[in-house]
Design a protein around this motif. Sequence first.
Motif, PDB file in Angstrom:
ATOM      1  N   LEU A   6      38.112  34.613  34.056  1.00 60.13           N
ATOM      2  CA  LEU A   6      38.411  35.974  34.495  1.00 60.13           C
ATOM      3  C   LEU A   6      37.457  36.937  33.812  1.00 60.13           C
ATOM      4  N   ASP A   7      36.622  37.587  34.595  1.00 61.80           N
ATOM      5  CA  ASP A   7      35.701  38.588  34.070  1.00 61.80           C
ATOM      6  C   ASP A   7      35.333  39.538  35.200  1.00 61.80           C
ATOM      7  N   ASP A   8      35.378  40.845  34.921  1.00 60.54           N
ATOM      8  CA  ASP A   8      35.042  41.808  35.962  1.00 60.54           C
ATOM      9  C   ASP A   8      33.534  42.012  36.112  1.00 60.54           C
ATOM     10  N   GLU A   9      32.756  41.440  35.204  1.00 59.12           N
ATOM     11  CA  GLU A   9      31.300  41.474  35.352  1.00 59.12           C
ATOM     12  C   GLU A   9      30.877  40.204  36.086  1.00 59.12           C
ATOM     13  N   LYS A  10      30.493  40.382  37.335  1.00 54.13           N
ATOM     14  CA  LYS A  10      30.210  39.258  38.226  1.00 54.13           C
ATOM     15  C   LYS A  10      29.171  38.298  37.645  1.00 54.13           C
ATOM     16  N   GLU A  11      28.125  38.846  37.063  1.00 57.68           N
ATOM     17  CA  GLU A  11      27.046  38.005  36.549  1.00 57.68           C
ATOM     18  C   GLU A  11      27.532  37.071  35.439  1.00 57.68           C
ATOM     19  N   ILE A  12      28.383  37.582  34.561  1.00 56.55           N
ATOM     20  CA  ILE A  12      28.900  36.761  33.465  1.00 56.55           C
ATOM     21  C   ILE A  12      29.808  35.668  34.009  1.00 56.55           C
ATOM     22  N   ALA A  13      30.726  36.042  34.885  1.00 58.38           N
ATOM     23  CA  ALA A  13      31.647  35.061  35.459  1.00 58.38           C
ATOM     24  C   ALA A  13      30.890  33.981  36.223  1.00 58.38           C
ATOM     25  N   LYS A  29      37.538  31.032  39.433  1.00 57.30           N
ATOM     26  CA  LYS A  29      36.862  32.234  38.959  1.00 57.30           C
ATOM     27  C   LYS A  29      37.411  33.459  39.678  1.00 57.30           C
ATOM     28  N   PHE A  30      37.703  34.496  38.895  1.00 51.86           N
ATOM     29  CA  PHE A  30      38.236  35.728  39.469  1.00 51.86           C
ATOM     30  C   PHE A  30      37.613  36.931  38.785  1.00 51.86           C
ATOM     31  N   TYR A  31      37.520  38.016  39.552  1.00 57.28           N
ATOM     32  CA  TYR A  31      36.957  39.268  39.044  1.00 57.28           C
ATOM     33  C   TYR A  31      38.038  40.317  38.789  1.00 57.28           C
ATOM     34  N   THR A  32      39.276  40.050  39.218  1.00 60.75           N
ATOM     35  CA  THR A  32      40.381  40.980  38.986  1.00 60.75           C
ATOM     36  C   THR A  32      41.565  40.231  38.393  1.00 60.75           C
ATOM     37  N   SER A  33      42.339  40.935  37.593  1.00 63.01           N
ATOM     38  CA  SER A  33      43.489  40.295  36.961  1.00 63.01           C
ATOM     39  C   SER A  33      44.569  39.923  37.971  1.00 63.01           C
ATOM     40  N   GLN A  34      44.693  40.684  39.050  1.00 63.05           N
ATOM     41  CA  GLN A  34      45.707  40.373  40.069  1.00 63.05           C
ATOM     42  C   GLN A  34      45.441  39.002  40.694  1.00 63.05           C
ATOM     43  N   GLU A  35      44.191  38.728  41.018  1.00 63.39           N
ATOM     44  CA  GLU A  35      43.838  37.413  41.586  1.00 63.39           C
ATOM     45  C   GLU A  35      44.105  36.297  40.577  1.00 63.39           C
ATOM     46  N   ASP A  46      44.306  24.130  32.415  1.00 61.23           N
ATOM     47  CA  ASP A  46      44.123  23.508  31.115  1.00 61.23           C
ATOM     48  C   ASP A  46      43.478  24.455  30.111  1.00 61.23           C
ATOM     49  N   LEU A  47      42.749  25.447  30.625  1.00 62.17           N
ATOM     50  CA  LEU A  47      42.033  26.384  29.755  1.00 62.17           C
ATOM     51  C   LEU A  47      41.833  27.684  30.512  1.00 62.17           C
ATOM     52  N   ALA A  48      41.866  28.796  29.787  1.00 64.43           N
ATOM     53  CA  ALA A  48      41.590  30.097  30.401  1.00 64.43           C
ATOM     54  C   ALA A  48      40.556  30.823  29.553  1.00 64.43           C
ATOM     55  N   ILE A  49      39.514  31.303  30.217  1.00 64.44           N
ATOM     56  CA  ILE A  49      38.494  32.128  29.572  1.00 64.44           C
ATOM     57  C   ILE A  49      38.697  33.527  30.135  1.00 64.44           C
ATOM     58  N   LEU A  50      39.137  34.453  29.270  1.00 65.16           N
ATOM     59  CA  LEU A  50      39.599  35.751  29.734  1.00 65.16           C
ATOM     60  C   LEU A  50      38.792  36.898  29.140  1.00 65.16           C
ATOM     61  N   ASP A  51      38.461  37.856  29.975  1.00 71.18           N
ATOM     62  CA  ASP A  51      37.847  39.102  29.547  1.00 71.18           C
ATOM     63  C   ASP A  51      38.969  39.981  28.990  1.00 71.18           C
ATOM     64  N   VAL A  52      38.834  40.443  27.754  1.00 72.39           N
ATOM     65  CA  VAL A  52      39.901  41.251  27.169  1.00 72.39           C
ATOM     66  C   VAL A  52      39.790  42.723  27.547  1.00 72.39           C
ATOM     67  N   MET A  53      38.670  43.121  28.132  1.00 75.35           N
ATOM     68  CA  MET A  53      38.481  44.520  28.527  1.00 75.35           C
ATOM     69  C   MET A  53      38.333  44.614  30.043  1.00 75.35           C
ATOM     70  N   ILE A  54      39.393  44.293  30.740  1.00 78.91           N
ATOM     71  CA  ILE A  54      39.384  44.316  32.195  1.00 78.91           C
ATOM     72  C   ILE A  54      40.472  45.277  32.660  1.00 78.91           C
ATOM     73  N   LYS A  55      40.283  45.864  33.825  1.00 77.80           N
ATOM     74  CA  LYS A  55      41.251  46.826  34.345  1.00 77.80           C
ATOM     75  C   LYS A  55      42.591  46.168  34.635  1.00 77.80           C
ATOM     76  N   ASP A  56      43.600  46.971  34.829  1.00 75.69           N
ATOM     77  CA  ASP A  56      44.977  46.514  35.081  1.00 75.69           C
ATOM     78  C   ASP A  56      45.479  45.739  33.875  1.00 75.69           C
TER      79      ASP A  56
END
Length: 66
Positions: A6-13, A29-35, A46-56
Amino acid sequence: MNILVLDDEKEIADLVEVYLKNENYNVYKFYTSQEAVECINTVKLDLAILDVMIKDKDGFEICKLI
């Protein structure tokens, strides 16, 4: 192994996805927390890689949900 990215920066995700798929992981892979929340409710992860500075819901809230 199922990995949520989960990352709102497309290039990183996209880059993280490429590296993980090259190692034969199933990547959700998702760009929004709702998805991401919808995926969490339907897929065994089994694992989550999460952006801590994402909207919502930020990555910390998503982690608590998991």
